[in-house]
Design a protein around this motif. Structure first.
Motif, PDB file in Angstrom:
ATOM      1  N   MET A   1     132.012  11.114 101.271  1.00 53.89           N
ATOM      2  CA  MET A   1     132.591  12.337 100.685  1.00 53.89           C
ATOM      3  C   MET A   1     131.478  13.314 100.315  1.00 53.89           C
ATOM      4  N   THR A   2     131.703  14.565 100.617  1.00 61.81           N
ATOM      5  CA  THR A   2     130.735  15.591 100.226  1.00 61.81           C
ATOM      6  C   THR A   2     131.063  16.092  98.825  1.00 61.81           C
ATOM      7  N   ARG A   4     131.704  19.052  98.056  1.00 63.89           N
ATOM      8  CA  ARG A   4     132.871  19.934  98.163  1.00 63.89           C
ATOM      9  C   ARG A   4     134.188  19.143  98.141  1.00 63.89           C
ATOM     10  N   GLU A   5     134.217  18.073  98.935  1.00 65.78           N
ATOM     11  CA  GLU A   5     135.439  17.243  98.956  1.00 65.78           C
ATOM     12  C   GLU A   5     135.715  16.640  97.588  1.00 65.78           C
ATOM     13  N   ASN A   6     134.647  16.178  96.943  1.00 64.13           N
ATOM     14  CA  ASN A   6     134.817  15.601  95.601  1.00 64.13           C
ATOM     15  C   ASN A   6     135.419  16.611  94.643  1.00 64.13           C
ATOM     16  N   GLU A   8     137.113  19.316  95.302  1.00 63.49           N
ATOM     17  CA  GLU A   8     138.503  19.642  95.649  1.00 63.49           C
ATOM     18  C   GLU A   8     139.451  18.557  95.163  1.00 63.49           C
ATOM     19  N   GLU A   9     139.034  17.308  95.328  1.00 62.54           N
ATOM     20  CA  GLU A   9     139.884  16.210  94.883  1.00 62.54           C
ATOM     21  C   GLU A   9     140.055  16.214  93.356  1.00 62.54           C
ATOM     22  N   ARG A  11     139.767  18.728  91.313  1.00 59.30           N
ATOM     23  CA  ARG A  11     140.615  19.872  90.924  1.00 59.30           C
ATOM     24  C   ARG A  11     142.088  19.560  91.152  1.00 59.30           C
ATOM     25  N   GLU A  43     125.192  22.881  96.024  1.00 59.20           N
ATOM     26  CA  GLU A  43     126.438  22.695  96.759  1.00 59.20           C
ATOM     27  C   GLU A  43     127.648  22.885  95.843  1.00 59.20           C
ATOM     28  N   SER A  44     127.544  22.341  94.630  1.00 58.62           N
ATOM     29  CA  SER A  44     128.677  22.458  93.704  1.00 58.62           C
ATOM     30  C   SER A  44     128.870  23.906  93.256  1.00 58.62           C
ATOM     31  N   CYS A  47     130.902  25.814  95.512  1.00 52.42           N
ATOM     32  CA  CYS A  47     132.333  25.501  95.421  1.00 52.42           C
ATOM     33  C   CYS A  47     132.950  26.091  94.155  1.00 52.42           C
TER      34      CYS A  47
END
Ligand SMILES: *Cc1c(COP(=O)(O)O)cnc(C)c1O
Length: 226
Positions: A1-2, A4-6, A8-9, A11, A43-44, A47
């Motif tokens: 998991m990136t 970004r994916e983390n 999004e999850e 949130r 990266e965070s 996002c």
């Protein structure tokens, strides 16, 4: 998991927890960046993370030197009195007010700078020896004693639940702290805008129990290397 994916999850999970609790107000996802390298933090930020938290003053200063005013900073760890001067006026919230001497120093330094420093009172609702913070039964007197400090404003409470699998126990800690905040609010006419509760392990429960700041590190950036 990136990252970004983390994010999004997380949130999505926060929104689901809000729905379960019938809430429509905002919950701040506060990114805990301790021991995280700059590329991952970058990266965070891409996002949409805008507020970051550190538990040690020295680490906080490194992040401040790097990101300057591109992010908003929070201090979430134990604060030594002699380090107050290094953070005052630079952090949106000090989450870890746990003793009178610290309140005095914050008030004094804030007065010198002509500012008002926002703080959260840290509560040790589970009375774990390894945790700092006020016991629930001592909270009222503590708050009463620091109301006189005009350059420091109590904006709410912060707590850490025990690291256990027992959801009922975790939930009770969060609920007790929520109730304590409500009591202080009516008794002392404090605004109590913030409840900082919940980390990677338990942020969903915290949101269900009324947290509006969750402090999440591992679930965003992965396991920390110490
Ligand atoms: C490290 C830390 C967090 C974040 O912990 P994770 O389990 O990585 O989400 C939250 N609050 C405080 C006070 C911390 O020190």
């Amino acid at each position: 998991m990136t990252v970004r994916e983390n994010i999004e999850e997380i949130r999505a999970e926060i929104e689901k927890a809000k729905t379960r609790a019938g809430r429509t107000d905002d919950v701040l996802l506060l990114a805990v960046t301790k021991n995280v390298d700059f590329p991952l933090i970058d990266e965070s930020l891409e996002c949409g993370i805008k507020e970051i938290a550190e538990n040690r003053v020295q680490e906080l200063q490194k992040k401040m030197a790097h990101y300057e005013d591109r992010v908003i900073y929070h201090l979430i760890g134990t604060l030594q009195t002699n380090k107050v001067k290094d953070v005052i006026g630079k952090v949106k919230l000090i989450h870890s007010l746990d003793r009178i001497n610290l309140a005095k120093e914050i008030n004094k330094r804030a007065e010198q700078q002509g500012i008002v420093q926002d703080v959260l009172v840290q509560v040790n609702a589970s009375k774990e020896e390894t945790k700092s913070g006020l016991y629930l039964e001592d909270l009222d007197e503590f708050v009463y004693n620091i109301l006189e400090f005009k350059y420091m404003r109590i904006r709410g409470l912060m707590t850490m639940a025990p690291y256990v699998e027992d959801e009922a126990l975790i939930r009770k800690v969060f609920k007790d702290v929520y109730d304590a905040a409500e009591k202080l609010k009516s008794k002392y006419e404090l605004s109590m805008d913030y409840l900082s509760m919940g980390m990677t392990h338990d942020y969903k429960l915290a949101v269900e129990e009324g947290a509006n700041i969750v402090r999440v590190g591992t679930a965003i950036y992965g396991e920390r290397k110490y």
